[in-house]
Motif scaffolding. Sequence first.
Motif, PDB file in Angstrom:
ATOM      1  N   VAL A  65       0.816  -1.210   0.000  1.00  0.00           N
ATOM      2  CA  VAL A  65       0.000   0.000   0.000  1.00  0.00           C
ATOM      3  C   VAL A  65       0.852   1.263   0.000  1.00  0.00           C
ATOM      4  O   VAL A  65       1.812   1.378   0.761  1.00  0.00           O
ATOM      5  N   TYR A  66       0.460   2.191  -0.856  1.00  0.00           N
ATOM      6  CA  TYR A  66       1.022   3.544  -0.910  1.00  0.00           C
ATOM      7  C   TYR A  66      -0.150   4.521  -0.853  1.00  0.00           C
ATOM      8  O   TYR A  66      -1.275   4.136  -1.180  1.00  0.00           O
ATOM      9  N   PRO A  67       0.077   5.777  -0.484  1.00  0.00           N
ATOM     10  CA  PRO A  67      -1.041   6.726  -0.384  1.00  0.00           C
ATOM     11  C   PRO A  67      -1.818   6.902  -1.696  1.00  0.00           C
ATOM     12  O   PRO A  67      -3.009   7.172  -1.671  1.00  0.00           O
ATOM     13  N   HIS A  68      -1.172   6.714  -2.825  1.00  0.00           N
ATOM     14  CA  HIS A  68      -1.800   6.968  -4.126  1.00  0.00           C
ATOM     15  C   HIS A  68      -2.258   5.701  -4.846  1.00  0.00           C
ATOM     16  O   HIS A  68      -2.880   5.779  -5.896  1.00  0.00           O
ATOM     17  N   GLY A  69      -1.950   4.545  -4.294  1.00  0.00           N
ATOM     18  CA  GLY A  69      -2.337   3.314  -4.971  1.00  0.00           C
ATOM     19  C   GLY A  69      -1.767   2.089  -4.298  1.00  0.00           C
ATOM     20  O   GLY A  69      -1.169   2.174  -3.229  1.00  0.00           O
ATOM     21  N   VAL A  70      -1.948   0.957  -4.943  1.00  0.00           N
ATOM     22  CA  VAL A  70      -1.498  -0.316  -4.373  1.00  0.00           C
ATOM     23  C   VAL A  70      -0.838  -1.174  -5.446  1.00  0.00           C
ATOM     24  O   VAL A  70      -1.155  -1.074  -6.630  1.00  0.00           O
ATOM     25  N   PHE A  71       0.082  -2.003  -4.992  1.00  0.00           N
ATOM     26  CA  PHE A  71       0.590  -3.089  -5.816  1.00  0.00           C
ATOM     27  C   PHE A  71      -0.182  -4.328  -5.396  1.00  0.00           C
ATOM     28  O   PHE A  71      -0.330  -4.603  -4.205  1.00  0.00           O
ATOM     29  N   LEU A  72      -0.687  -5.055  -6.362  1.00  0.00           N
ATOM     30  CA  LEU A  72      -1.330  -6.341  -6.131  1.00  0.00           C
ATOM     31  C   LEU A  72      -0.451  -7.408  -6.757  1.00  0.00           C
ATOM     32  O   LEU A  72       0.156  -7.174  -7.806  1.00  0.00           O
ATOM     33  N   ALA A  73      -0.372  -8.558  -6.130  1.00  0.00           N
ATOM     34  CA  ALA A  73       0.435  -9.641  -6.682  1.00  0.00           C
ATOM     35  C   ALA A  73      -0.165 -10.981  -6.285  1.00  0.00           C
ATOM     36  O   ALA A  73      -0.861 -11.100  -5.278  1.00  0.00           O
ATOM     37  N   GLN A  90       6.330 -12.317  -4.917  1.00  0.00           N
ATOM     38  CA  GLN A  90       5.212 -11.706  -5.621  1.00  0.00           C
ATOM     39  C   GLN A  90       5.316 -12.022  -7.111  1.00  0.00           C
ATOM     40  O   GLN A  90       6.335 -11.810  -7.727  1.00  0.00           O
ATOM     41  N   ARG A  91       4.240 -12.569  -7.659  1.00  0.00           N
ATOM     42  CA  ARG A  91       4.156 -12.927  -9.072  1.00  0.00           C
ATOM     43  C   ARG A  91       3.044 -12.123  -9.717  1.00  0.00           C
ATOM     44  O   ARG A  91       2.053 -11.788  -9.067  1.00  0.00           O
ATOM     45  N   ASP A  92       3.178 -11.847 -10.997  1.00  0.00           N
ATOM     46  CA  ASP A  92       2.152 -11.122 -11.752  1.00  0.00           C
ATOM     47  C   ASP A  92       1.777  -9.815 -11.052  1.00  0.00           C
ATOM     48  O   ASP A  92       0.614  -9.455 -10.943  1.00  0.00           O
ATOM     49  N   GLN A  93       2.792  -9.114 -10.588  1.00  0.00           N
ATOM     50  CA  GLN A  93       2.589  -7.868  -9.849  1.00  0.00           C
ATOM     51  C   GLN A  93       2.046  -6.769 -10.767  1.00  0.00           C
ATOM     52  O   GLN A  93       2.502  -6.618 -11.888  1.00  0.00           O
ATOM     53  N   VAL A  94       1.076  -6.001 -10.257  1.00  0.00           N
ATOM     54  CA  VAL A  94       0.501  -4.901 -11.015  1.00  0.00           C
ATOM     55  C   VAL A  94       0.242  -3.737 -10.067  1.00  0.00           C
ATOM     56  O   VAL A  94      -0.143  -3.939  -8.917  1.00  0.00           O
ATOM     57  N   PHE A  95       0.512  -2.516 -10.548  1.00  0.00           N
ATOM     58  CA  PHE A  95       0.216  -1.323  -9.748  1.00  0.00           C
ATOM     59  C   PHE A  95      -1.144  -0.782 -10.153  1.00  0.00           C
ATOM     60  O   PHE A  95      -1.447  -0.676 -11.338  1.00  0.00           O
ATOM     61  N   VAL A  96      -1.947  -0.445  -9.158  1.00  0.00           N
ATOM     62  CA  VAL A  96      -3.262   0.142  -9.407  1.00  0.00           C
ATOM     63  C   VAL A  96      -3.277   1.535  -8.790  1.00  0.00           C
ATOM     64  O   VAL A  96      -3.171   1.680  -7.572  1.00  0.00           O
ATOM     65  N   GLY A  99      -6.225   6.745  -7.551  1.00  0.00           N
ATOM     66  CA  GLY A  99      -6.742   8.045  -7.974  1.00  0.00           C
ATOM     67  C   GLY A  99      -7.346   7.974  -9.362  1.00  0.00           C
ATOM     68  O   GLY A  99      -8.230   8.750  -9.709  1.00  0.00           O
ATOM     69  N   GLY A 100      -6.893   7.032 -10.161  1.00  0.00           N
ATOM     70  CA  GLY A 100      -7.381   6.900 -11.524  1.00  0.00           C
ATOM     71  C   GLY A 100      -8.469   5.853 -11.692  1.00  0.00           C
ATOM     72  O   GLY A 100      -8.997   5.672 -12.773  1.00  0.00           O
ATOM     73  N   ILE A 101      -8.813   5.157 -10.608  1.00  0.00           N
ATOM     74  CA  ILE A 101      -9.848   4.118 -10.684  1.00  0.00           C
ATOM     75  C   ILE A 101     -11.195   4.735 -10.343  1.00  0.00           C
ATOM     76  O   ILE A 101     -11.392   5.249  -9.250  1.00  0.00           O
ATOM     77  N   HIS A 102     -12.078   4.706 -11.283  1.00  0.00           N
ATOM     78  CA  HIS A 102     -13.426   5.215 -11.034  1.00  0.00           C
ATOM     79  C   HIS A 102     -14.439   4.080 -11.041  1.00  0.00           C
ATOM     80  O   HIS A 102     -15.551   4.244 -10.583  1.00  0.00           O
ATOM     81  N   ASP A 103     -14.034   2.942 -11.550  1.00  0.00           N
ATOM     82  CA  ASP A 103     -14.918   1.790 -11.641  1.00  0.00           C
ATOM     83  C   ASP A 103     -14.471   0.752 -10.607  1.00  0.00           C
ATOM     84  O   ASP A 103     -13.600  -0.068 -10.872  1.00  0.00           O
ATOM     85  N   LEU A 104     -15.047   0.840  -9.409  1.00  0.00           N
ATOM     86  CA  LEU A 104     -14.641  -0.064  -8.342  1.00  0.00           C
ATOM     87  C   LEU A 104     -15.012  -1.509  -8.640  1.00  0.00           C
ATOM     88  O   LEU A 104     -14.346  -2.427  -8.172  1.00  0.00           O
ATOM     89  N   ASP A 105     -16.049  -1.727  -9.444  1.00  0.00           N
ATOM     90  CA  ASP A 105     -16.384  -3.099  -9.832  1.00  0.00           C
ATOM     91  C   ASP A 105     -15.261  -3.712 -10.654  1.00  0.00           C
ATOM     92  O   ASP A 105     -14.958  -4.894 -10.520  1.00  0.00           O
ATOM     93  N   ARG A 106     -14.614  -2.915 -11.498  1.00  0.00           N
ATOM     94  CA  ARG A 106     -13.475  -3.399 -12.287  1.00  0.00           C
ATOM     95  C   ARG A 106     -12.316  -3.791 -11.375  1.00  0.00           C
ATOM     96  O   ARG A 106     -11.660  -4.803 -11.577  1.00  0.00           O
ATOM     97  N   LEU A 107     -12.075  -2.964 -10.358  1.00  0.00           N
ATOM     98  CA  LEU A 107     -11.020  -3.274  -9.398  1.00  0.00           C
ATOM     99  C   LEU A 107     -11.333  -4.562  -8.636  1.00  0.00           C
ATOM    100  O   LEU A 107     -10.473  -5.417  -8.483  1.00  0.00           O
TER     101      LEU A 107
END
Length: 112
Positions: A65-73, A90-96, A99-107
């Motif tokens: 967790v960071y203030p502006h987003g998260v890494f998921l893995a 951590q495998r298949d790591q992605v940063f989300v 601030g740019g996510i408006h579709d929480l269902d997508r997340l």
Amino acid sequence: MAGQNGGWDVSAQLAARLAMAPLEFVDIFGAAWRPVEVADEESVAADAGSQWFVSGDPVQLMLRVYPHGVFLARPEGVWHHGAGGLAYRQRDQVFVDLGGIHDLDRLREMID
């Protein structure tokens, strides 16, 4: 509050780091988050100010967790320090960028 496996659920603290209400955080990311030992020492050294957390039993998701987003893995369990215990890579790591996510269902779909 105590979580699974006798560990502590740090969901409320992670929610606070993201300026989210705890229930909103749990609705999106799930509950029973706990700190974890990471097997990739270079990853830890490169970003000593952040820590990985895991959720699930067995572990299903890693979160940094960071203030502006998260890494998921996706976690991969490995024996670390000989027979000393289980750690995770951590495998298949992605940063989300939250601030740019408006579709929480997508997340939620990404996390699922």
